[in-house]
Design an enzyme around this catalytic site. Structure first.
Site, mmCIF file in Angstrom:
data_model
loop_
_atom_site.group_PDB
_atom_site.id
_atom_site.type_symbol
_atom_site.label_atom_id
_atom_site.label_comp_id
_atom_site.label_asym_id
_atom_site.label_seq_id
_atom_site.Cartn_x
_atom_site.Cartn_y
_atom_site.Cartn_z
ATOM 1 N N TYR A 64 0.835 -1.214 0.000
ATOM 2 C CA TYR A 64 0.000 0.000 0.000
ATOM 3 C C TYR A 64 0.862 1.252 0.000
ATOM 4 C CZ TYR A 64 -4.349 -2.469 0.119
ATOM 5 O OH TYR A 64 -5.404 -3.257 -0.247
ATOM 6 N N ASP A 101 -7.597 6.125 -4.974
ATOM 7 C CA ASP A 101 -6.465 6.998 -5.322
ATOM 8 C C ASP A 101 -6.735 8.491 -5.122
ATOM 9 O OD1 ASP A 101 -7.153 6.207 -8.835
ATOM 10 O OD2 ASP A 101 -8.048 7.761 -7.572
ATOM 11 N N HIS A 116 -14.819 1.798 -1.675
ATOM 12 C CA HIS A 116 -13.820 0.866 -1.134
ATOM 13 C C HIS A 116 -12.779 1.566 -0.277
ATOM 14 C CE1 HIS A 116 -14.835 -2.008 -4.704
ATOM 15 N NE2 HIS A 116 -15.752 -2.037 -3.754
ATOM 16 N N CYS A 124 -6.969 2.210 13.287
ATOM 17 C CA CYS A 124 -6.483 1.149 14.178
ATOM 18 C C CYS A 124 -7.488 0.001 14.241
ATOM 19 C CB CYS A 124 -6.262 1.722 15.584
ATOM 20 S SG CYS A 124 -5.636 0.465 16.715
ATOM 21 N N CYS A 147 -2.513 0.899 21.768
ATOM 22 C CA CYS A 147 -3.635 0.160 22.398
ATOM 23 C C CYS A 147 -3.451 -1.350 22.244
ATOM 24 C CB CYS A 147 -4.962 0.598 21.767
ATOM 25 S SG CYS A 147 -5.269 -0.155 20.156
ATOM 26 N N GLY A 184 -14.823 2.636 -16.740
ATOM 27 C CA GLY A 184 -13.530 2.064 -16.346
ATOM 28 C C GLY A 184 -13.602 1.005 -15.276
ATOM 29 N N THR A 185 -14.660 0.167 -15.347
ATOM 30 C CA THR A 185 -14.717 -0.933 -14.391
ATOM 31 C C THR A 185 -15.103 -2.221 -15.107
ATOM 32 O OG1 THR A 185 -15.667 -1.758 -12.317
ATOM 33 C CG2 THR A 185 -17.119 -0.436 -13.716
ATOM 34 N N ASN A 208 -15.796 2.237 -21.846
ATOM 35 C CA ASN A 208 -14.745 1.267 -21.584
ATOM 36 C C ASN A 208 -14.177 0.842 -22.930
ATOM 37 O OD1 ASN A 208 -13.262 -1.106 -20.810
ATOM 38 N ND2 ASN A 208 -14.518 -1.180 -18.950
ATOM 39 N N ALA A 226 -11.780 6.652 -20.973
ATOM 40 C CA ALA A 226 -12.422 7.701 -20.173
ATOM 41 C C ALA A 226 -11.933 9.081 -20.600
ATOM 42 C CB ALA A 226 -12.105 7.472 -18.697
HETATM 43 C C1 BV8 Z 1 -18.756 -7.572 0.459
HETATM 44 C C2 BV8 Z 1 -9.804 -2.603 -2.347
HETATM 45 C C3 BV8 Z 1 -20.390 -8.099 2.088
HETATM 46 C C4 BV8 Z 1 -8.430 -2.964 -2.076
HETATM 47 C C5 BV8 Z 1 -11.153 -4.091 -3.543
HETATM 48 C C6 BV8 Z 1 -17.152 -14.638 -0.764
HETATM 49 C C7 BV8 Z 1 -16.972 -14.071 0.498
HETATM 50 C C8 BV8 Z 1 -17.123 -12.710 0.724
HETATM 51 C C9 BV8 Z 1 -17.478 -11.889 -0.316
HETATM 52 C C10 BV8 Z 1 -17.626 -12.461 -1.557
HETATM 53 C C11 BV8 Z 1 -17.493 -13.816 -1.807
HETATM 54 N N1 BV8 Z 1 -17.715 -14.039 -3.130
HETATM 55 C C12 BV8 Z 1 -18.002 -12.870 -3.734
HETATM 56 C C13 BV8 Z 1 -17.958 -11.926 -2.798
HETATM 57 C C14 BV8 Z 1 -18.175 -10.539 -2.974
HETATM 58 C C15 BV8 Z 1 -16.815 -9.896 -3.213
HETATM 59 C C16 BV8 Z 1 -16.604 -9.900 -4.705
HETATM 60 O O1 BV8 Z 1 -17.263 -9.158 -5.387
HETATM 61 N N2 BV8 Z 1 -15.728 -10.773 -5.231
HETATM 62 C C17 BV8 Z 1 -15.568 -10.836 -6.669
HETATM 63 C C18 BV8 Z 1 -14.109 -10.752 -7.056
HETATM 64 C C19 BV8 Z 1 -16.244 -12.110 -7.156
HETATM 65 N N3 BV8 Z 1 -16.962 -8.550 -2.696
HETATM 66 C C20 BV8 Z 1 -16.593 -8.266 -1.440
HETATM 67 O O2 BV8 Z 1 -16.017 -9.021 -0.688
HETATM 68 C C21 BV8 Z 1 -16.994 -6.869 -1.008
HETATM 69 N N4 BV8 Z 1 -17.611 -6.920 0.280
HETATM 70 O O3 BV8 Z 1 -19.298 -8.246 -0.387
HETATM 71 O O4 BV8 Z 1 -19.231 -7.384 1.742
HETATM 72 C C22 BV8 Z 1 -19.903 -9.348 2.712
HETATM 73 C C23 BV8 Z 1 -19.166 -9.246 3.887
HETATM 74 C C24 BV8 Z 1 -18.754 -10.421 4.501
HETATM 75 C C25 BV8 Z 1 -19.042 -11.665 3.914
HETATM 76 C C26 BV8 Z 1 -19.768 -11.726 2.715
HETATM 77 C C27 BV8 Z 1 -20.183 -10.571 2.105
HETATM 78 C C28 BV8 Z 1 -15.755 -5.992 -0.878
HETATM 79 C C29 BV8 Z 1 -15.266 -5.657 -2.268
HETATM 80 C C30 BV8 Z 1 -14.125 -4.652 -2.155
HETATM 81 C C31 BV8 Z 1 -12.835 -5.370 -2.382
HETATM 82 N N5 BV8 Z 1 -11.769 -4.391 -2.443
HETATM 83 N N6 BV8 Z 1 -10.124 -3.309 -3.525
HETATM 84 C C32 BV8 Z 1 -7.500 -2.198 -2.941
HETATM 85 O O5 BV8 Z 1 -7.874 -1.368 -3.803
HETATM 86 O O6 BV8 Z 1 -6.335 -2.480 -2.723
HETATM 87 S S1 BV8 Z 1 -11.657 -4.692 -5.026
HETATM 88 C C33 BV8 Z 1 -10.803 -4.034 -6.323
HETATM 89 O O7 BV8 Z 1 -11.610 -4.361 -7.471
HETATM 90 C C34 BV8 Z 1 -10.683 -2.505 -6.379
HETATM 91 O O8 BV8 Z 1 -11.430 -1.825 -5.401
HETATM 92 C C35 BV8 Z 1 -11.249 -2.187 -7.738
HETATM 93 O O9 BV8 Z 1 -11.700 -0.926 -7.819
HETATM 94 C C36 BV8 Z 1 -12.317 -3.195 -7.812
HETATM 95 C C37 BV8 Z 1 -12.985 -3.377 -9.118
HETATM 96 O O10 BV8 Z 1 -11.993 -3.522 -10.109
HETATM 97 P P1 BV8 Z 1 -12.030 -2.457 -11.316
HETATM 98 O O11 BV8 Z 1 -11.935 -1.091 -10.741
HETATM 99 O O12 BV8 Z 1 -13.208 -2.744 -12.176
HETATM 100 O O13 BV8 Z 1 -10.675 -2.757 -12.064
HETATM 101 P P2 BV8 Z 1 -10.409 -3.876 -13.172
HETATM 102 O O14 BV8 Z 1 -8.944 -3.935 -13.390
HETATM 103 O O15 BV8 Z 1 -11.155 -5.123 -12.814
HETATM 104 O O16 BV8 Z 1 -11.109 -3.309 -14.486
HETATM 105 C C38 BV8 Z 1 -10.598 -2.120 -15.083
HETATM 106 C C39 BV8 Z 1 -11.515 -1.803 -16.255
HETATM 107 O O17 BV8 Z 1 -11.092 -0.556 -16.806
HETATM 108 C C40 BV8 Z 1 -11.462 -2.823 -17.375
HETATM 109 O O18 BV8 Z 1 -12.776 -3.123 -17.800
HETATM 110 C C41 BV8 Z 1 -10.701 -2.098 -18.491
HETATM 111 O O19 BV8 Z 1 -11.148 -2.488 -19.775
HETATM 112 C C42 BV8 Z 1 -11.066 -0.670 -18.220
HETATM 113 N N7 BV8 Z 1 -10.099 0.317 -18.702
HETATM 114 C C43 BV8 Z 1 -8.761 0.194 -18.884
HETATM 115 N N8 BV8 Z 1 -8.239 1.367 -19.324
HETATM 116 C C44 BV8 Z 1 -9.279 2.246 -19.411
HETATM 117 C C45 BV8 Z 1 -10.459 1.584 -19.017
HETATM 118 N N9 BV8 Z 1 -11.662 2.186 -19.002
HETATM 119 C C46 BV8 Z 1 -11.710 3.476 -19.391
HETATM 120 N N10 BV8 Z 1 -10.624 4.181 -19.777
HETATM 121 C C47 BV8 Z 1 -9.406 3.603 -19.794
HETATM 122 N N11 BV8 Z 1 -8.327 4.305 -20.198
#
Ligand code: BV8
Length: 239
Positions: A64, A101, A116, A124, A147, A184-185, A208, A226
């Site tokens: 991080y 960011d 997120h 803490c 603590c 962008g997601t 996208n 974007a």
């Molecule tokens: C939750 C933070 C309730 C860290 C992130 C089993 C147990 C528990 C939960 C789950 C489970 N199974 C599924 C889940 C739900 C899980 C989930 O969704 N999993 C997925 C992977 C299947 N979600 C969670 O756990 C969430 N919490 O559900 O709580 C709960 C609680 C307890 C128990 C059960 C449920 C929490 C989700 C948050 C996770 N944290 N990151 C960090 O940043 O370090 S996730 C991470 O992915 C980032 O936050 C990021 O933002 C996010 C999404 O990714 P994207 O932003 O879309 O990025 P990606 O690379 O994927 O895509 C980029 C896109 O941009 C592409 O499409 C590309 O084509 C495009 N692009 C590229 N260049 C450009 C562009 N677009 C435009 N212009 C450009 N130039």
């Protein structure tokens, strides 16, 4: 496609923009799942998870801290600025971002929901203490808190719930939205991705360069980046 989107944005009483790491790609920050993405170069389950943090807090903070330094060096791009401008051109605008960011805030967006969390503060695990992060994050010898708890990034990891008031506000904005811009997601992470699909009445437009998990279910697909598409939309709305 673009004409209808412009007409809908002009008439909209409420608009939601949902962004992901792709909007920061043109600021030089890596995405998660694309080529060269963070999930290609790191074992993210070890780094972005409570278990990974408990196992090796210094390793997680090193990652991080690396990202925090990159955020500091990055600058908002034309896509971020266009969304900040769009907020002044449309009514009831809300921006929900999955990004940590802070580039939307630095571009001047006012109504920003950080689904997120963000990398501006650490909190803490054992008490309510919080502290701002410096330009290069948290010194590794300051992780342990007096603590007995540990300072952790103020980020939502997998398996963790999103901040309740932030999620409620974003969900409410999606339900009220006449237009939802999805920028962008890859739309694979929930519940954030659900915001694009929650309101059947909304006109959903995806910006996208590539297809995503929801491309087949949106009303309008603008296949471009974007920093290309968003300024074009704002330009057309302002003329
Ligand atoms: C939750 C933070 C309730 C860290 C992130 C089993 C147990 C528990 C939960 C789950 C489970 N199974 C599924 C889940 C739900 C899980 C989930 O969704 N999993 C997925 C992977 C299947 N979600 C969670 O756990 C969430 N919490 O559900 O709580 C709960 C609680 C307890 C128990 C059960 C449920 C929490 C989700 C948050 C996770 N944290 N990151 C960090 O940043 O370090 S996730 C991470 O992915 C980032 O936050 C990021 O933002 C996010 C999404 O990714 P994207 O932003 O879309 O990025 P990606 O690379 O994927 O895509 C980029 C896109 O941009 C592409 O499409 C590309 O084509 C495009 N692009 C590229 N260049 C450009 C562009 N677009 C435009 N212009 C450009 N130039």
């Amino acid at each position: 496609m673009m004409e209808e989107l412009l007409a809908r944005l002009s008439a909209a009483r409420s608009t939601l923009a949902l962004t992901g790491s792709g909007i920061s790609a043109e600021s030089g920050l890596p995405t998660f799942r694309g080529t060269g993405g963070l999930w290609q170069t790191h074992r993210v389950e070890e780094l972005a998870s409570p278990k990974g943090f408990a196992r090796n807090p210094s390793l997680v903070w090193s990652w991080y801290n690396e990202r925090k330094s990159a955020h500091q060096l990055a600058r908002p791009n034309a896509g971020h600025y266009a969304l900040a401008h769009l907020e002044t051109l449309t009514r009831g605008f809300t921006l929900a971002t999955q990004n940590v960011d802070s580039l939307h805030l630095r571009a001047g967006s006012q109504r920003v929901l950080e689904l997120h969390g963000n990398l501006r503060e650490a909190r803490c695990t054992g008490c309510a203490a919080r502290r701002p992060l410096g330009r290069s994050g948290l010194p590794l010898d300051e992780i342990e808190h007096a603590c007995g708890g540990r300072m952790r990034p103020d980020i939502v990891w997998f398996g963790e719930s999103l901040p309740e008031e932030v999620w409620e506000a974003a969900y409410d904005a999606a339900l009220r939205a006449d237009v939802i811009l999805v920028v962008g997601t890859s739309a694979v992470v929930y519940p954030a991705a659900a915001l694009a699909q929650t309101n059947a009445e909304a006109y959903v437009a995806e910006i996208n360069p590539e297809a995503t998990a929801i491309s087949g279910r949106v009303d309008c697909v603008l296949r471009g980046t974007a920093a290309q598409m968003l300024p074009a939309i704002v330009e057309a709305l302002s003329s």
